[in-house]
Design a protein around this motif. Sequence first.
Motif, PDB file in Angstrom:
ATOM      1  N   PRO A   1      21.237  24.360  33.019  1.00  0.00           N
ATOM      2  CA  PRO A   1      20.667  23.694  34.195  1.00  0.00           C
ATOM      3  C   PRO A   1      19.779  24.647  34.999  1.00  0.00           C
ATOM      4  CG  PRO A   1      23.049  23.441  34.125  1.00  0.00           C
ATOM      5  CD  PRO A   1      22.674  24.378  33.028  1.00  0.00           C
ATOM      6  N   ASP A   2      18.702  24.115  35.537  1.00  0.00           N
ATOM      7  CA  ASP A   2      17.826  24.930  36.384  1.00  0.00           C
ATOM      8  C   ASP A   2      18.418  25.024  37.787  1.00  0.00           C
ATOM      9  OD1 ASP A   2      17.332  22.464  37.492  1.00  0.00           O
ATOM     10  OD2 ASP A   2      15.236  22.376  36.891  1.00  0.00           O
ATOM     11  N   GLY A   3      17.696  25.618  38.710  1.00  0.00           N
ATOM     12  CA  GLY A   3      18.191  25.841  40.063  1.00  0.00           C
ATOM     13  C   GLY A   3      18.578  24.567  40.782  1.00  0.00           C
ATOM     14  N   LEU A   4      17.774  23.528  40.649  1.00  0.00           N
ATOM     15  CA  LEU A   4      18.073  22.271  41.336  1.00  0.00           C
ATOM     16  C   LEU A   4      19.343  21.647  40.767  1.00  0.00           C
ATOM     17  CD1 LEU A   4      17.320  20.085  43.368  1.00  0.00           C
ATOM     18  CD2 LEU A   4      15.903  19.048  41.599  1.00  0.00           C
ATOM     19  N   ASP A   5      19.428  21.600  39.439  1.00  0.00           N
ATOM     20  CA  ASP A   5      20.616  21.014  38.823  1.00  0.00           C
ATOM     21  C   ASP A   5      21.879  21.785  39.179  1.00  0.00           C
ATOM     22  OD1 ASP A   5      19.234  18.974  37.610  1.00  0.00           O
ATOM     23  OD2 ASP A   5      18.949  20.044  35.719  1.00  0.00           O
ATOM     24  N   SER A   6      21.794  23.104  39.136  1.00  0.00           N
ATOM     25  CA  SER A   6      22.991  23.899  39.426  1.00  0.00           C
ATOM     26  C   SER A   6      23.392  23.794  40.896  1.00  0.00           C
ATOM     27  CB  SER A   6      22.795  25.357  39.017  1.00  0.00           C
ATOM     28  OG  SER A   6      21.767  25.941  39.773  1.00  0.00           O
TER      29      SER A   6
ATOM     30  N   ALA B   1      25.800  15.716  42.794  1.00  0.00           N
ATOM     31  CA  ALA B   1      25.434  15.218  41.466  1.00  0.00           C
ATOM     32  C   ALA B   1      26.241  13.986  41.064  1.00  0.00           C
ATOM     33  CB  ALA B   1      25.607  16.319  40.429  1.00  0.00           C
ATOM     34  N   GLN B   2      27.387  13.746  41.719  1.00  0.00           N
ATOM     35  CA  GLN B   2      28.196  12.578  41.379  1.00  0.00           C
ATOM     36  C   GLN B   2      27.522  11.270  41.797  1.00  0.00           C
ATOM     37  OE1 GLN B   2      31.765  13.904  43.396  1.00  0.00           O
ATOM     38  NE2 GLN B   2      32.808  14.177  41.409  1.00  0.00           N
ATOM     39  N   GLN B   3      26.620  11.330  42.764  1.00  0.00           N
ATOM     40  CA  GLN B   3      25.914  10.125  43.192  1.00  0.00           C
ATOM     41  C   GLN B   3      24.598   9.918  42.438  1.00  0.00           C
ATOM     42  OE1 GLN B   3      27.120  12.303  45.699  1.00  0.00           O
ATOM     43  NE2 GLN B   3      28.936  11.041  45.956  1.00  0.00           N
ATOM     44  N   ALA B   4      24.333  10.750  41.463  1.00  0.00           N
ATOM     45  CA  ALA B   4      23.069  10.649  40.722  1.00  0.00           C
ATOM     46  C   ALA B   4      23.014   9.353  39.922  1.00  0.00           C
ATOM     47  CB  ALA B   4      22.908  11.840  39.793  1.00  0.00           C
TER      48      ALA B   4
END
Length: 139
Positions: free
Chosen positions: A31-36, A57-60
């Motif tokens: 994962p990149d910075g945003l994902d992490s 990330a759970q609301q993605a």
Amino acid sequence: MSKRHWPFLLGGLLVALLLAGVVSNYASSHPDGLDSSLLKGCTVNADDEITGGSCPAQQAKDHELADSPLADYGVRGIGNDFVSTGLSGVLGVLLTFALGGGLFWLARRRTPATNATQAAPATSADPVEEAATPSTGTR
């Protein structure tokens, strides 16, 4: 465009196609910075699936175009991931090249049309100088 620009343009296109078609397969899958940063507060397993905790990330949700033919860096319907990712990159480069080339073609500088007065040979502005110059040839 002059003829000497074509080798540079085609060379750049070839390099971009090579990078998109081959090298893109070796990009990091982490994962990149945003994902992490969106995963902070959650626990994830080895497949980067959320197993517990609370994080943004759970609301993605899936993107509106998640079902498009080029979603998720691949071409839908191709089973080989290497070929799918490479073909997706090549199609993206060609689409971008075509769109950019079309916009530059539309915005190009056009030379004004020449008319008969512009095409006439230039004459001296001084009438005295014209009269003093002997004419050559016969009339």
